[in-house]
Enzyme design. Structure first.
Site, short mmCIF file in Angstrom:
data_model
loop_
_atom_site.label_atom_id
_atom_site.label_comp_id
_atom_site.label_asym_id
_atom_site.label_seq_id
_atom_site.Cartn_x
_atom_site.Cartn_y
_atom_site.Cartn_z
N LYS A 1 13.18 8.94 -4.69
CA LYS A 1 12.30 8.70 -5.83
C LYS A 1 11.79 10.02 -6.40
CE LYS A 1 9.40 5.20 -6.08
NZ LYS A 1 8.30 4.25 -5.73
N GLU B 1 10.04 8.76 -1.67
CA GLU B 1 9.61 9.61 -2.79
C GLU B 1 9.43 11.07 -2.40
OE1 GLU B 1 6.78 9.19 -6.69
OE2 GLU B 1 7.06 7.56 -5.26
N PHE C 1 7.03 1.25 -15.48
CA PHE C 1 5.78 0.75 -14.89
C PHE C 1 5.03 -0.18 -15.85
CE2 PHE C 1 4.38 3.59 -11.12
CZ PHE C 1 5.66 3.56 -10.60
N THR D 1 10.93 7.27 -11.20
CA THR D 1 9.72 6.47 -11.25
C THR D 1 8.72 7.04 -12.25
OG1 THR D 1 8.05 5.45 -9.82
CG2 THR D 1 8.66 7.72 -9.33
N ASP E 1 7.46 -4.06 -2.94
CA ASP E 1 6.73 -2.82 -3.25
C ASP E 1 5.66 -2.61 -2.18
OD1 ASP E 1 5.93 -0.56 -4.53
OD2 ASP E 1 4.94 -1.55 -6.20
#
Length: 316
Positions: free
Chosen positions: A131, A95, A177, A155, A16
């Site tokens: 994303k 993203e 998350f 996400t 990440d």
């Protein structure tokens, strides 16, 4: 063997980060980025070349200033992704602008544009995950994009309703998350920072994992946003785990045995009826934590995107 080595036997490890040195050190299968990580990356001297390339690209494309800024921003996102792909065998997640999170059509167009930029540089779409925030609009965008072999990573996923809708729409991958759920419970004084055990973020992923596997959904579960090593170890066996460099370092430095926690079920169940839009919105709305954290995440990613655009505006 250290804990990271053992963990790799149970789950696919994803970095990440946009930091190339960390990716090289920990050798993950995949890597994920987000607007915050992209902003951090372009603020380092080592990555100034990506700003130069993006500005040159935008000026060559021409158009109004606002269009040049958007083109430069997209170019940076893709160029950083291409650089990361040189050091991993798997996927890079890139993203879409969070400000598009409530517009299905615009998300589809942006995703197609990013994929075109990757493919123009010789990168197959089969190595890229787009994303999108797990709003209803983005889930529907992902459902359409997969028909053109554009795979998505949904996400900012906090509620079980989001997870159900993603599976029913045949989304390729979701990122629940863990840490941000944990943060909310701590902030609400519903959980102490010294809590030891399966916290609400971990429990949420366990519930999603069991549900997906019992109903034989193919959507990949990639737990994300960890705050400590214990959260990661409680989710060993999850399809994928995306972990920050600081926690990867801790896992690599700790010897000792760990056991797989998440396991496939013995019995499969028939799939339930799909959630309608109004059912999704109602079920998601019933989870105050999920409503707040999704909204906050979109706002913050949107702010980081605008901060990046300010940097590019000055250069253009």
């Amino acid at each position: 063997m250290n804990q990271l080595d053992i963990l790799k036997q149970f789950s696919t490890i994803v970095a990440d980060t946009s930091d190339i040195e960390s990716i090289c050190e920990y050798q993950p299968q995949d890597a994920t980025t987000n607007p915050s990580l992209i902003l951090q990356a372009v603020n380092t001297d080592i990555n100034q070349k990506f700003i130069d390339q993006a500005v040159q690209y935008a000026k060559k494309k021409g158009g109004l200033l606002k269009d040049q800024i958007i083109n430069a921003s997209d170019k940076i996102l893709v160029d950083l992704g291409i650089e990361i792909l040189k050091h991993i065998p798997g996927y890079i997640s890139s993203e879409v602008d969070a400000r598009l999170s409530f517009n299905t059509e615009q998300c589809i167009l942006k995703a197609q544009k990013l994929i075109d930029l990757y493919e123009e540089s010789g990168i197959s779409r089969n190595r890229v995950l787009i994303k999108l925030a797990a709003t209803w609009e983005c889930i529907k965008a992902a459902e359409e994009l997969i028909k053109n072999n554009i795979f998505c990573n949904l996400t900012l996923l906090f509620s079980f309703a989001q997870a159900r809708a993603c599976a029913e729409s045949k989304v390729f991958l979701i990122s629940p998350f863990v840490g941000r759920i944990y943060d909310w419970y701590v902030a609400q004084n519903l959980l102490s920072k010294s809590f030891v055990g399966k916290d609400p973020g971990v429990i949420s992923v366990c519930k999603i994992y069991d549900y997906y596997k019992q109903h034989n959904y193919k959507t990949i579960i990639m737990a994300a946003s960890f705050r400590n090593i214990q959260q990661i170890l409680y989710l060993s066996g999850c399809d994928k785990l995306t972990i920050s460099p600081i926690l990867l370092k801790q896992l690599q430095s700790y010897p000792g045995k760990i056991e797989r926690q998440l396991k496939l079920p013995n019995i499969l169940l028939s799939s339930p009826n799909s959630l309608s839009e109004d059912e999704f919105r109602w079920e998601h709305n019933q989870d105050a934590m999920a409503v707040q954290k999704l909204s906050e995440g979109i706002r913050n990613f949107g702010k980081d995107q605008m901060d990046l655009e300010k940097i590019l505006s000055k250069r253009i």
